[in-house]
Design an enzyme around this catalytic site. Sequence first.
Site, PDB file in Angstrom:
ATOM      1  N   GLU A  48      -0.911 -15.755 -32.865  1.00 26.29           N
ATOM      2  CA  GLU A  48      -0.381 -15.085 -33.280  1.00 26.29           C
ATOM      3  C   GLU A  48      -0.992 -13.619 -32.994  1.00 26.29           C
ATOM      4  OE1 GLU A  48       1.387 -13.032 -37.812  1.00 26.29           O
ATOM      5  OE2 GLU A  48       0.047 -14.720 -37.660  1.00 26.29           O
ATOM      6  N   SER A  49      -2.162 -13.618 -32.696  1.00 33.50           N
ATOM      7  CA  SER A  49      -3.051 -12.664 -32.026  1.00 33.50           C
ATOM      8  C   SER A  49      -1.768 -12.098 -30.488  1.00 33.50           C
ATOM      9  CB  SER A  49      -4.420 -13.085 -31.905  1.00 33.50           C
ATOM     10  OG  SER A  49      -5.045 -13.355 -33.563  1.00 33.50           O
TER      11      SER A  49
END
Length: 124
Positions: A48-49
Amino acid sequence: MGLGQLADKMGMVVTELSAERAVASIPVEGNRQPAGLLHGGAYVVLAESLGSMAANVHAGPGRYAVGIELSASHTRSATSGRVTGTCTAIHLGGTLTTHEIVLTDDEGRRCSTVRITNIIRDAR
């Protein structure tokens, strides 16, 4: 913007960042679940980062991207070394982006596949 507190705590290192492709890794050590495997949530945080950072590069000045959908399939467990995420753009639109992130262990074996969609908003 920086990587953020969670990424810092996880030991994330970014080695490449563009809207089309982003690469980062985290150590397994310090991010394990009780059975000694890299925590499934750690794969998701790394993915997600990467997807959000790439989407924010695409968004450009005066805009920002935030995740609205994420799916993950874990296929192998890492127990040592580092896990590397390679994020590739699937769609870079004016309001939505979609990226696929492939997470591999030190031997290049796929451990997890994640897909994220981000919405792009105007900064207020």
